[in-house]
Structure formats: structure tokens, C-alpha cells
Design a protein around this motif. Structure first.
Motif, PDB file in Angstrom:
ATOM      1  N   LEU A  82       0.798  -1.362   0.015  1.00 14.61           N
ATOM      2  CA  LEU A  82       0.053   0.017  -0.022  1.00 14.61           C
ATOM      3  C   LEU A  82       0.903   1.189  -0.082  1.00 14.61           C
ATOM      4  O   LEU A  82       0.434   2.275  -0.649  1.00 14.61           O
ATOM      5  CB  LEU A  82      -0.898  -0.029   1.136  1.00 14.61           C
ATOM      6  N   ALA A  83       1.845   1.289   0.853  1.00  8.44           N
ATOM      7  CA  ALA A  83       2.796   2.259   0.980  1.00  8.44           C
ATOM      8  C   ALA A  83       3.330   2.632  -0.364  1.00  8.44           C
ATOM      9  O   ALA A  83       3.655   4.000  -1.085  1.00  8.44           O
ATOM     10  CB  ALA A  83       3.852   2.154   1.853  1.00  8.44           C
ATOM     11  N   ARG A  84       3.871   1.704  -1.252  1.00  3.56           N
ATOM     12  CA  ARG A  84       4.376   1.758  -2.607  1.00  3.56           C
ATOM     13  C   ARG A  84       3.193   2.454  -3.659  1.00  3.56           C
ATOM     14  O   ARG A  84       3.414   3.305  -4.196  1.00  3.56           O
ATOM     15  CB  ARG A  84       4.819   0.355  -3.209  1.00  3.56           C
ATOM     16  N   GLN A  85       1.843   1.841  -3.684  1.00  6.16           N
ATOM     17  CA  GLN A  85       0.940   2.206  -4.432  1.00  6.16           C
ATOM     18  C   GLN A  85       0.327   3.505  -4.220  1.00  6.16           C
ATOM     19  O   GLN A  85       0.378   4.286  -4.990  1.00  6.16           O
ATOM     20  CB  GLN A  85      -0.244   1.276  -4.360  1.00  6.16           C
ATOM     21  N   TYR A  86       0.628   4.303  -2.775  1.00  3.32           N
ATOM     22  CA  TYR A  86      -0.031   5.606  -2.560  1.00  3.32           C
ATOM     23  C   TYR A  86       0.962   6.390  -3.685  1.00  3.32           C
ATOM     24  O   TYR A  86       0.348   7.370  -4.049  1.00  3.32           O
ATOM     25  CB  TYR A  86       0.343   5.626  -1.076  1.00  3.32           C
TER      26      TYR A  86
END
Length: 450
Positions: free
Chosen positions: A110-114
Motif C-alpha cells: 500500500l505504501a508503494r502504491q500510494y
């Protein structure tokens, strides 16, 4: 006796548990075992809670499974509402999976996709910064993000190389003589800032930390001001803050979320153990509303999913556990009994020549052992001190659990044990735990000196 189960040690078959009630587990040989660690800080309500059992049965009677790609369930909605409201809406979405490692993997993704969902995407953000000697789970992504030498070592060639590590907030060993808390915090924040600069601040997705370090260090809280300082560094460079509350969260340290005591709000928070109290496998990530809004204005799709995501039985059980904690005001008992546990541990072990440090919060306490109290020299790893304390406690004549871990100092050397009893624990049970630990420690150390 043989077993078809791949146990943790192929040379050893554990005794069987045949029942449980309150803080106790009953074994097949008749032992009444005091579960003073809640397993691995999991069994927050103790064993055999009637309300939770009935809720689980009722949910199975209604519907036990449906795939989240097709349908939702009221159980999942109700748990998400309860948990997001518990943050005052600061964390506005919940993603539910089955284990701490799974939750942490989801947090990384999720951090990457943010950063890919921002109006101006930042695809160059592929790195993470965490701390030594941290532990965030056993799967390859979680293990790669952690910084625990022993746990990583066999799998090092398989691990991603996109995480670097900085020092933990570990005052017993990290704070210099005469250094104030404020100066120590400033030094750690400067080290984090320098690491952002070294790897390229535009490349970092997130900084990862446990508010109270669990298995890796043995219940080490941060000194006051640490989390506001590292949050400020993250904000300076536009990176996220991921707080791993898998072990220390969900009431274990006196507030439902450990970050409530730190004056900050994370961007992503992992939760597990105390979430379902061991009644079901369940974990999750709570997501800051700012991250949610960014996703919503982007594709709106989290590119991640699991078969048992939002499992209705797990969600129903977790909600029953959390409602019980709230209705029975068990966080007050965590605070009260936590103070009593600290008092007893300090009375019994503060002057012990081989107990270097006693630390913790709520019902989450650790003892670090040293060979020499003055120099803080740890025991030689060949002694496997923490292992022997844990194994001796399991013997029928003691029948109390002590969660032992090694690698406290540098991922190889150092020993500690964790005490993390259920939130329903009594003073009498705490007395038994502390008195038994004193006896076990005496026996184990005597064997070393023979």
C-alpha cells in the motif's frame, strides 16, 4: 511417539493442550498452565470466553465464507466501523487479513502504491527504512524489511535489498552517559535524516517502526518525543510512517492504539495478535484518511487481495473481542495490573546481578539479562539463556510461560524474556508469574555455573 506435523523442532513433539479457561491452559498430562505471555502476546481475553465463542458459532450459522471479490459481509463492515471510530476517524479504512506477516506485506504494498496514485506519481519511491534489530514478520517481504540478523540469516540471499536500517530508540544501550532524552531523540532523528539523504529522499516510501518494540528487543518503549521527531523527518521528505502494532497494539500497552500515547498519527498501522485474541487468525491494516483520499482520487483500487481477506468469522470474532474489552473496561485493568506487574518485577529483579534492564508499558514487560551488570556484557549466545528460561518455565513443576528471545543486543548476542498476560489477569496471578520467574532464573543460572 511420532507426529505427522512439522513442529517447530523436528526432534521435539510438544505436549498437547486439551482445554483453556481464563489465564490458564490445561494440558493432557493434567498440568494447569498459567499462560502469562498470552502465547505470543495474543490471548488478551484469556481462554474460553463464552461471548466470543457464541458470536463465532452464530456467524458460522449465518455465513462462514464468501470471497471479497464478489461480496461483502456485515461482520466485516461492523469491525471496520468499530476500529476506524476508535481512532476518531483519523484512520478511515480497515483492510482485514489473517496474520501479522500478511498485514505487514499489505502495508508495504500500500505504501508503494500510494506514491503511484498521487496526482503526480512518484514511481522512483521503492525503498524503505526500518530499524535494527527489528522484526516485522516471517514472510520474505516482512523479513526483508526487518533488521534481525538471526531471523534473516538463512534467507538472506532471497530477501529484497530495498530496505536499509537505522538505530532503534533503545535507551538502555543506545543512550550515552549524561545524554538527555531530548539530545538522544535529536541524535536519532539526525541519523534517520542522514539515511534519507544517503539513499535519496525521493526514493523512500516509508519509515517503519514499532511504538514499543516486541520480540526483537523485549518491550522497549520509545523515549518521549521520539515519534514526533521521526514523523517530522518523514514529512520533510514526503515519506509515509508505518507503525507496526502487531504485538504492542490493540490495548496491550494501556491504550487501544499504542500511537495514542505518542502524540502522532501513523499513515499506515498494522494490527494483529490482540485484535482477535487468538480465537481466530485475524490481522489488518488501518489506513490514514489522507492515504485513503489519495487512493480514492486515483484508481481507487488496492492492487492486492487474499483468499481470506475480510473473513466473516474472523471479523465477527475480532469485533466480539474488542467489544468485550470496551464493555468490561479491560484497558483500565491493563493499566492497573501493568503498574502492579512493573512494581513486582522491580522489587524482585532490580538488584539482581544478571538483570540489566526492566522495561515496558501496560501488560507488556521485558527483562534483559546480562553477564555483567556494570559493563552490560550479554551472556555468550552458546548458553541460550532465554531459551532455557522459556523451556524451564514450561516444565510441570513451574507451569508458567515466559516468552524468550535472543539477539537483543545486535541480532546475535543478548537475551530477554517477555511477560504479556491476558488483560483479565489478577494480582494473585501476577504474583505467581513473578515468583516463578525468580525460581526459574535461579535454577537456569545455577546450571550455567555447574
Amino acid at each position: 511417539m511420532s507426529s505427522a506435523v512439522l513442529h517447530r523442532d523436528t526432534h521435539f513433539i510438544p505436549r498437547k493442550a486439551v482445554g483453556g479457561e481464563g489465564c490458564y491452559i490445561f494440558l493432557e498430562d493434567g498440568t494447569k498452565f498459567l499462560d502469562s505471555t498470552g502465547g505470543a502476546a495474543v490471548s488478551c481475553l484469556g481462554h474460553g470466553n463464552e461471548h466470543v465463542k457464541q458470536v463465532v458459532k452464530a456467524q458460522i450459522d449465518q455465513i462462514s465464507y464468501c470471497h471479497s471479490a464478489f461480496f461483502g459481509t456485515q461482520a466485516t463492515e461492523d469491525l471496520a466501523t468499530f476500529l476506524t471510530e476508535s481512532t476518531g476517524g483519523k484512520m478511515s479504512k480497515l483492510f482485514v487479513v489473517s496474520s501479522g506477516s500478511e498485514a505487514f506485506e499489505a502495508a508495504l504494498k500500500l505504501a508503494r502504491q500510494y506514491f503511484l496514485e498521487l496526482p503526480t506519481p512518484q514511481p522512483e519511491r521503492t525503498r524503505f527504512i526500518s530499524r535494527l534489530p527489528s522484526y516485522h514478520g516471517t514472510t520474505l517481504g516482512a523479513l526483508g524489511a526487518g533488521g534481525h540478523v538471526q531471523r534473516r540469516q538463512p534467507f538472506e540471499p532471497l530477501l529484497a535489498q530495498n530496505t536499509s536500517h537505522v538505530s532503534p530508540c533503545y535507551p538502555y544501550r543506545g543512550k550515552k552517559e549524561g545524554e538527555s532524552d531530548a539530545d538522544y531523540v535529536a541524535r536519532l532523528a539526525a541519523e534517520l535524516d542522514a539515511e534519507f539523504q544517503r539513499v535519496g529522499p525521493e526514493k523512500v516510501c516509508a519509515f517503519i517502526a514499532e511504538p514499543i518494540v516486541g520480540a526483537a528487543l523485549g518491550c522497549v518503549p520509545a523515549v518521549p518525543g521520539y515519534f514526533p521527531a521521526v514523523k517530522a523527518v518523514c514529512e520533510k521528505y514526503g515519506a509515509l510512517l508505518i507503525l507496526d502494532e502487531i504485538m504492542c497494539g490493540m490495548g496491550r500497552c494501556g491504550t487501544l492504539h499504542a500511537w495514542e500515547q505518542e502524540g502522532i498519527v501513523p499513515d499506515i498501522q498494522t494490527i494483529a495478535k490482540g485484535l482477535g485474541g487468538g480465537y481466530v487468525p485475524v490481522s489488518g491494516i488501518l489506513i490514514n484518511d489522507a492515504v485513503v483520499q489519495t487512493m480514492d482520487k486515483g484508481t481507487g483500487q488496492f492492487r492486492h487481495g487474499q483468499t481470506y481477506q475480510g473473513h466473516p468469522v474472523s471479523c465477527a470474532a475480532a469485533l466480539a473481542v474488542q467489544q468485550t474489552i470496551k464493555q468490561q473496561a479491560l484497558l483500565e485493568n491493563v493499566s492497573d495490573m501493568g503498574h502492579y506487574l512493573e512494581q513486582r518485577l522491580r522489587q524482585e529483579f532490580e538488584s539482581h546481578p544478571h538483570v540489566g534492564d526492566i522495561r515496558g508499558k501496560g501488560l507488556f514487560w521485558g527483562l534483559e539479562f546480562v553477564q555483567d551488570k556494570t559493563t552490560k556484557e550479554p551472556f555468550d549466545p552458546k548458553h541460550r539463556l532465554a531459551f532455557h528460561i522459556q523451556e524451564t518455565g514450561l516444565k510441570k513443576e513451574y507451569a508458567v510461560s515466559f516468552y524468550g528471545s535472543s539477539g537483543t543486543v545486535d541480532g546475535i548476542r543478548g537475551d530477554h524474556v517477555i511477560i504479556a498476560p491476558p488483560y483479565i489477569v489478577t494480582k494473585e496471578e501476577i504474583d505467581v508469574v513473578v515468583d516463578t520467574l525468580a525460581k526459574v532464573l535461579e535454577v537456569v543460572l545455577a546450571n550455567f555455573h555447574e
